[in-house]
Scaffold this active site. Sequence first.
Site, PDB file in Angstrom:
ATOM      1  N   LYS A 108       0.867  -1.190   0.000  1.00 23.12           N
ATOM      2  CA  LYS A 108       0.000   0.000   0.000  1.00 23.12           C
ATOM      3  C   LYS A 108       0.891   1.223   0.000  1.00 23.12           C
ATOM      4  CE  LYS A 108      -4.459   0.894   0.244  1.00 23.12           C
ATOM      5  NZ  LYS A 108      -5.538   0.078  -0.323  1.00 23.12           N
TER       6      LYS A 108
HETATM    7  P1  NAD Z   1     -12.913   7.694  -3.466  1.00 25.58           P
HETATM    8  O1  NAD Z   1     -11.889   8.704  -3.182  1.00 25.58           O
HETATM    9  O2  NAD Z   1     -13.326   7.450  -4.875  1.00 25.58           O
HETATM   10  O3  NAD Z   1     -14.248   8.017  -2.644  1.00 25.58           O
HETATM   11  C1  NAD Z   1     -14.249   8.191  -1.261  1.00 25.58           C
HETATM   12  C2  NAD Z   1     -15.649   8.615  -0.848  1.00 25.58           C
HETATM   13  O4  NAD Z   1     -15.719   8.687   0.580  1.00 25.58           O
HETATM   14  C3  NAD Z   1     -16.024  10.031  -1.341  1.00 25.58           C
HETATM   15  O5  NAD Z   1     -17.400  10.033  -1.684  1.00 25.58           O
HETATM   16  C4  NAD Z   1     -15.787  10.899  -0.128  1.00 25.58           C
HETATM   17  O6  NAD Z   1     -16.568  12.087  -0.150  1.00 25.58           O
HETATM   18  C5  NAD Z   1     -16.221   9.948   0.969  1.00 25.58           C
HETATM   19  N1  NAD Z   1     -15.663  10.277   2.286  1.00 25.58           N
HETATM   20  C6  NAD Z   1     -14.416  10.636   2.591  1.00 25.58           C
HETATM   21  N2  NAD Z   1     -14.301  10.837   3.910  1.00 25.58           N
HETATM   22  C7  NAD Z   1     -15.527  10.570   4.438  1.00 25.58           C
HETATM   23  C8  NAD Z   1     -16.058  10.574   5.740  1.00 25.58           C
HETATM   24  N3  NAD Z   1     -15.305  10.917   6.792  1.00 25.58           N
HETATM   25  N4  NAD Z   1     -17.357  10.222   5.906  1.00 25.58           N
HETATM   26  C9  NAD Z   1     -18.114   9.871   4.847  1.00 25.58           C
HETATM   27  N5  NAD Z   1     -17.666   9.838   3.594  1.00 25.58           N
HETATM   28  C10 NAD Z   1     -16.392  10.187   3.395  1.00 25.58           C
HETATM   29  O7  NAD Z   1     -12.383   6.339  -2.778  1.00 25.58           O
HETATM   30  P2  NAD Z   1     -12.794   4.846  -3.129  1.00 25.58           P
HETATM   31  O8  NAD Z   1     -11.823   4.321  -4.123  1.00 25.58           O
HETATM   32  O9  NAD Z   1     -14.258   4.770  -3.392  1.00 25.58           O
HETATM   33  O10 NAD Z   1     -12.458   4.112  -1.754  1.00 25.58           O
HETATM   34  C11 NAD Z   1     -13.414   4.051  -0.690  1.00 25.58           C
HETATM   35  C12 NAD Z   1     -13.001   2.949   0.274  1.00 25.58           C
HETATM   36  O11 NAD Z   1     -12.954   1.689  -0.433  1.00 25.58           O
HETATM   37  C13 NAD Z   1     -11.612   3.122   0.903  1.00 25.58           C
HETATM   38  O12 NAD Z   1     -11.649   2.614   2.223  1.00 25.58           O
HETATM   39  C14 NAD Z   1     -10.728   2.237   0.040  1.00 25.58           C
HETATM   40  O13 NAD Z   1      -9.569   1.794   0.716  1.00 25.58           O
HETATM   41  C15 NAD Z   1     -11.673   1.085  -0.233  1.00 25.58           C
HETATM   42  N6  NAD Z   1     -11.340   0.291  -1.416  1.00 25.58           N
HETATM   43  C16 NAD Z   1     -11.228   0.877  -2.639  1.00 25.58           C
HETATM   44  C17 NAD Z   1     -10.925   0.081  -3.747  1.00 25.58           C
HETATM   45  C18 NAD Z   1     -10.880   0.651  -5.139  1.00 25.58           C
HETATM   46  O14 NAD Z   1     -10.819  -0.138  -6.092  1.00 25.58           O
HETATM   47  N7  NAD Z   1     -10.952   1.959  -5.325  1.00 25.58           N
HETATM   48  C19 NAD Z   1     -10.694  -1.297  -3.589  1.00 25.58           C
HETATM   49  C20 NAD Z   1     -10.822  -1.858  -2.316  1.00 25.58           C
HETATM   50  C21 NAD Z   1     -11.151  -1.051  -1.243  1.00 25.58           C
END
Ligand code: NAD
Length: 442
Positions: A108
Amino acid sequence: MNDETLDPIVISEQQFDKASAYITDLKSGLIDYLKQPNRVHIINFPVELDDGSVKTIQCFRVIHNRVFGPGKGGMRYHPDLTIEEVTSLAELMTWKCALVNIPFGGAKGGVVCDTKELSLNELRHITRRFTSELFDIIGPSTDIPAPDMYTDEQTMAWIFDTYDRLNSGENNRPVVTGKPVNLGGSLGRREATGKGCMLATRRFLSKALIPEQQEISGARIAIQGFGNVGAVAADEFFRQGATIVAISDSTGGVYSEQGLDPEKISAFKDEHGSVVGMPETLNISNSELLEVDCDILIPAATAFQININNAGNIKAKLIVEAANNPTTPAADEILQQRGVYVIPDILANAGGVTVSYYEWVQNSANEQWDLEVINQKLQKKMFDAVDAVFELWQDCVVGDDLTQSKNNMAMQAECVPDFRTIALIIAIKRVANATLLRGIWP
Ligand code: NAD
């Protein structure tokens, strides 16, 4: 306010210790090794901002384990990012890849920055410099980044381009996944994490653990986070016939008893920069969203949102962890006592890394697979992983194979492990066995 530690390293250790207690043949020295990151990189460099000022930027890349293959894990850009958080997320990636049986280890990385305060130009400078600093660390066969919070296809395109310029004459496409499709990205990668969540949920519900909710259709769903993962999950669950009653982003949330249309929410967010204020909805806070009356709660934002302070108030019967680390160990205990099931992060959100793996395979062979092929493979991976976790859990509960399970794993605890612990038992055993099969070097 009750107290519990929110130190990500301590929490990873608590989760690991809980699971490894069931694996009695795990050598003690090996336990220490599996808990530690293999390599930790902390990098500081200067960047010139648009106004001519210079800012020192801190970045991290952690490789937790490479027993199964190159390190694999996202790049997160966030102002509160710490090396502890990145280290714990790298460890999660090791268990996630092992659980879905893909030949990657865990890694990561990320940059301490607020993307909302940086121009596209500044973000490109930071990403290119970070990539050049990582040149000896990342690589198609050593460590392969991907998107995570506040990074996207554009960020991955810059990483690829920078690496490619520093290493010309090679096929460098597999150095990073989650690229734009016309730069070697895989069809279906952008949707893979949210779709994988839906597939894991569908398979889990079909096991009839929640008798009144054996399919997604008809379920009332609340989703925290409306980014890449949350927005796609909303769309996937909606298309399966669920009612999305609440959605939030970092600015707050909205609720509608009749249900929200994800497409309309997306259009509203694109126009106004937030989901808050969507017509014909009630505004709610992010903490209210978690406690909303619903059947399935999907945290899809940041860590430790479900903790000792709110786990007792959660109304959902099932939590699907689209985000990484959204639930603390204390909350896990409370939820288990209350009969709330949790599909853990390393299972629920493994669709992303699975299709990243397919992207890497396509790039290595200079091929592009059809979307149907990718979705079919993704579904099989997700279903197989849910089945493996469910079968071990069932062995523990039903007792059919309990004696055998006890012999195999020498179950020490009286109570049946929760699904996070079961998933970790499977993953840790796989990594531990592979480590010993390879042989401790030299
Ligand atoms: P992203 O940046 O596209 O979206 C994040 C979202 O969370 C946004 O809508 C933001 O406004 C919201 N957010 C941020 N802080 C917040 C808070 N305190 N309360 C409520 N909402 C909040 O990110 P993503 O890629 O969608 O990732 C989201 C989660 O999924 C993370 O934990 C990430 O590690 C996990 N994840 C992502 C992937 C991937 O393929 N992108 C894969 C596995 C896990």
